[in-house]
Scaffold this motif. Structure first.
Motif, short mmCIF file in Angstrom:
data_model
loop_
_atom_site.label_atom_id
_atom_site.label_comp_id
_atom_site.label_asym_id
_atom_site.label_seq_id
_atom_site.Cartn_x
_atom_site.Cartn_y
_atom_site.Cartn_z
N PHE A 227 38.19 104.15 -51.87
CA PHE A 227 38.28 104.50 -50.45
C PHE A 227 39.42 105.48 -50.16
CE2 PHE A 227 35.43 102.56 -47.43
CZ PHE A 227 34.69 101.70 -48.22
N THR B 8 36.48 104.25 -38.81
CA THR B 8 35.07 103.95 -39.05
C THR B 8 34.81 103.81 -40.55
OG1 THR B 8 34.44 105.18 -37.09
CG2 THR B 8 32.71 104.83 -38.72
N ILE B 9 35.36 104.73 -41.33
CA ILE B 9 35.15 104.66 -42.78
C ILE B 9 35.96 103.51 -43.36
CG2 ILE B 9 35.48 105.88 -44.98
CD1 ILE B 9 35.06 108.51 -43.38
N ARG C 203 34.89 99.88 -43.44
CA ARG C 203 33.84 99.53 -44.41
C ARG C 203 34.43 99.03 -45.73
NH1 ARG C 203 31.95 101.40 -39.56
NH2 ARG C 203 29.72 100.97 -39.46
N ILE C 204 35.75 99.00 -45.85
CA ILE C 204 36.35 98.39 -47.04
C ILE C 204 35.91 96.92 -47.09
CG2 ILE C 204 38.53 97.60 -48.07
CD1 ILE C 204 39.80 100.22 -47.08
N CYS C 205 35.77 96.31 -45.91
CA CYS C 205 35.47 94.88 -45.91
C CYS C 205 34.49 94.47 -44.82
CB CYS C 205 36.75 94.07 -45.72
SG CYS C 205 36.42 92.33 -45.96
N GLY C 206 33.57 93.59 -45.18
CA GLY C 206 32.60 93.09 -44.20
C GLY C 206 33.08 91.84 -43.49
N ILE C 207 34.07 91.14 -44.05
CA ILE C 207 34.56 89.93 -43.39
C ILE C 207 35.72 90.29 -42.46
CG2 ILE C 207 35.52 87.61 -43.69
CD1 ILE C 207 34.25 87.43 -46.36
N THR D 38 31.11 92.87 -37.14
CA THR D 38 31.28 93.57 -38.42
C THR D 38 31.28 95.07 -38.16
OG1 THR D 38 30.11 91.78 -39.52
CG2 THR D 38 30.38 93.82 -40.76
N HIS D 39 32.36 95.73 -38.50
CA HIS D 39 32.55 97.16 -38.29
C HIS D 39 32.53 97.50 -36.79
CE1 HIS D 39 32.19 96.98 -42.48
NE2 HIS D 39 30.88 97.05 -42.58
N CYS E 50 30.74 95.98 -49.18
CA CYS E 50 31.76 95.18 -48.50
C CYS E 50 31.27 93.76 -48.23
CB CYS E 50 32.18 95.85 -47.19
SG CYS E 50 30.99 95.65 -45.85
N GLU E 51 30.01 93.48 -48.56
CA GLU E 51 29.38 92.17 -48.39
C GLU E 51 29.23 91.74 -46.94
OE1 GLU E 51 30.56 89.20 -51.25
OE2 GLU E 51 30.41 90.63 -52.89
N GLY E 52 29.37 92.69 -46.02
CA GLY E 52 29.20 92.36 -44.60
C GLY E 52 27.75 92.10 -44.23
#
Lengths: 423, 249
Positions: A43, A57-58, A61-65, A157-158, B13-15
């Motif tokens: 990233f 925004t980018i 996206r490193i993480c969904g949680i 998420t995001h 990212c598993e989201g």
């Protein structure tokens, strides 16, 4: 004593890909490794050349949680670089969104990912039949956190609306009023969650390994997105000096980097925050901590989830307070003005699983020249490995399944976000 | 017998997995009544190699991920790409602008040799994909729609018109009229124009519609004094793997 070989490929009920590898013979430990096998993602290179308006925004996206944590750290880094100070309203909304982040992540971890370990289940799915009330409550709490985030940020998420310098759209006051009512009821749910954790606490492995604990600390409040870097071994550090703390290095068994400061490893996350700032918890959360018998400092990493339960109460309480302040002052449209300038900015927040750092250098046009991100789980990998080194020899006389399960539980206790750590 | 469902994560990212299950209690019970989840590493410990429907999250960015996705393809009767990384390659493909050696040395320095990376790509670049659940992240309602269709053996009814259509329905002022840029004119709808409705613009996370009217999109850009290059940088965030070239035609 027989030879013991344990290989857990792709540990379950954690975010991302990690393996556990143990070998022992004649009662002697030969090897115990926490291996991170997640694909490198790069990233920091993806962000190069990107306009400030697309950066969070980018990087979210490193993480969904914990994408709200990444968004917040990213925005604060850019705002620091451009010398932007948020209005009070924008700041309150950001803190409120952050409570949604902590609430959702902690409920997910404690009640969906950790609880099955204590109840002898492989997942939350069979618990629907045996512990239906608690699972329905957990789904309700998670849904509330999602809805709070949706009202504020478009989605959980995001997130969409938090932008450099403020918000692209304000929440609806009526929606905030409705969600406040649900939060008040959620305070009861959070206290029930604490009671559930208390009922499981006697099963927590008795393991203590004092280490250095690092978290943000603020003189005014239990710090999530404010304050300076603080260490339990002493000292506070300005955000810009984070590299003096993190000192990243590589090890062959991990595609995420390790960190170390005063000792061979340090711990970040809910227990580190509790150990450093527990006196600043809000009243209900303080009561919850007392009911759990929690008194800082606690040196058992399995108590990270217990600290998360206490923080859950704190976040619900904090969210109610913030909504009251917002509604009392009224929501007003504010124009967001951003003037890019060349320079460096560091943004640090407490992600649900610990200190998260985004560090950007911009050119005059507002494009990123270089970026560095340091992730909480990246900081905890070395701590997990050192816990393994201390824990494994002490349990080698147990049945193999129990050794495996205890090591799995230890990793899960850290609530690792592995794909995030390999960013 | 209930169809057996498996979830697999590759580079991501598993989201999407977590958002897919952001369901109400009734929906969770309905889903669990209709299918048997046999593989879901992020949520569940027991696993099985016997499954009918496989949901794939993430793109392929490492050599070792290729035989893994091939084995899943061999087993699954239906393979569903879940989310932007699986469908278009997503943000992971931004790294393709650099050589693997440069990336590994840049991020890992002297330890670069410990690790490996290959050109990031969507799942369909490696194995055939039966259905797509698009977006970064996809909406929960679309996830349920595709699951229902898969269970009935039907093709899901996913929009094949641009985001602009939904944006009009939402009553938004056009982003171009507000002085911004937007990829909505060529992006597949299905998100209810959520980003534009949230005061921002479309980044194109759901990929191109099947037959994008690129000439019309270029006319729109010309009308507002913008060039294709100005908008392509943004379009590349989710679509740099293959679809950028289609837009440049």
């Amino acid at each position: 004593m027989p030879e013991i070989k344990i290989k857990v490929n792709q540990l379950t009920r954690v975010e991302g890909h990690g393996n556990i590898h143990l070998e022992a013979s004649d009662g002697k430990l030969e090897k115990v490794l926490w291996e991170v096998t997640e694909s490198p993602r790069f990233f920091e290179w993806m962000l190069k050349g990107r306009n400030y308006d697309d950066v969070s925004t980018i990087s979210s996206r490193i993480c969904g949680i914990c994408s709200i944590a990444h968004t917040t750290a990213s925005l604060q880094a850019t705002e620091a670089a451009f010398g932007i100070k948020l209005t009070e309203q924008a700041w309150l909304l950001r803190k409120l969104l952050y409570d949604a982040e902590l609430l959702e992540s902690h409920v997910l971890h404690v009640l969906f990912l950790i609880a099955p370990d204590f109840l002898g289940a492989d997942s939350v799915i069979p618990l629907v039949a045996t512990h239906g009330d608690v699972i329905v409550m957990a789904v309700r709490m998670k849904k509330l956190a999602y809805n709070l985030a949706e009202i504020l940020a478009g989605r959980k998420t995001h997130p969409i609306t938090p932008i450099v310098g403020g918000w692209s759209k304000l929440p609806d006051a009526d929606a905030l009023r409705d969600v406040r009512e649900r939060l008040v009821k959620c305070l009861d749910d959070a206290e029930t969650m604490v009671a559930v954790v208390k009922s499981l606490a006697p099963m927590i492995p008795n393991f203590n390994r004092p280490t250095e604990y690092i978290a943000l600390k603020d003189s005014k409040e239990y710090a999530f997105i404010t304050g300076k870097i603080a260490s339990s071994d002493g000292g506070t550090f300005p955000l810009e000096d984070y590299q003096k703390i993190t000192n990243e290095f590589c090890v062959p068994q991990s595609s995420a980097k390790y960190t170390r400061h005063a000792r061979a490893s340090y711990q970040v996350g809910a227990l580190a925050r509790f150990n450093l700032s527990s006196e600043q918890l809000l009243p209900h959360a303080k009561k919850a901590a007392a009911s759990l018998g929690m008194k800082a400092p606690i040196h058992n990493p399995f108590f990270i989830s217990v600290a998360q339960a206490v923080e859950t109460v704190h976040c619900v309480e904090d969210a109610i307070n913030i909504i009251d302040r917002l509604l009392a002052r009224g929501l007003h449209d504010e124009e967001v003005k951003v003037k890019p300038r060349a320079g460096r900015g560091v943004g640090i927040v407490e992600a649900p699983r610990g200190m998260l750092i985004h560090d950007y250098t911009y050119n005059d046009a507002g494009e990123i020249v270089s970026a560095n991100c340091i992730i909480p789980t990246g900081q905890n990998h070395a701590s997990i490995q050192h816990d393994f080194d201390a824990l494994a020899p002490a349990i080698l006389d147990k049945p193999v399944d129990e050794i495996r399960h205890t090591l799995e539980m230890l990793v899960r206790a850290y609530d690792p976000c592995i794909s995030c750590s390999v960013h | 017998m209930k169809p057996k469902v498996a979830f697999f994560d590759f580079t991501s990212c598993e989201g999407c997995q977590l958002d897919a299950l952001n369901l109400d209690v009734g929906e969770v019970l309905g889903l669990l009544g209709a299918v048997e989840i046999v593989n879901f590493r992020e949520v569940k410990t027991d696993r099985s190699d016997d499954y009918d429907i496989a949901f794939i999250e993430g793109s392929i960015t490492k050599e070792s991920e290729i035989p893994r996705i091939e084995a899943i393809r061999k087993q699954a009767k239906v393979l569903v790409a879940l989310g932007a990384c699986a469908c278009t390659g997503g943000v992971n493909c931004l790294k393709n602008a650099y050589k693997p050696d440069e990336l590994l040395k840049g991020v890992y320095g002297e330890c670069a040799s410990y690790y490996n990376t290959i050109l990031a790509r969507p799942v369909s670049a490696v194995v055939p994909v039966d259905a797509y659940i698009r977006g970064c992240p996809p909406t929960t309602s679309e996830f349920l729609k595709v699951v229902k269709a898969a269970l009935l053996g039907k093709r899901p009814d996913i929009p094949n018109y641009p985001v602009c259509t939904e944006c009009r329905i939402a009553g938004n002022v056009c982003v171009f009229q507000r002085g911004g840029t937007c990829i909505g004119p060529v992006t597949r709808a299905g998100c209810d124009a959520l980003c534009v409705s949230s005061g921002r613009f479309c980044w194109g996370c759901r990929g191109l519609v099947d037959d994008p009217n690129t000439n019309s999109a270029k006319d729109v850009l010309a009308r507002y004094g913008l060039t294709l290059d100005q908008i392509l940088e943004r379009f590349k965030i989710y679509n740099s793997y293959s679809e950028v070239s289609q837009c440049q035609k």
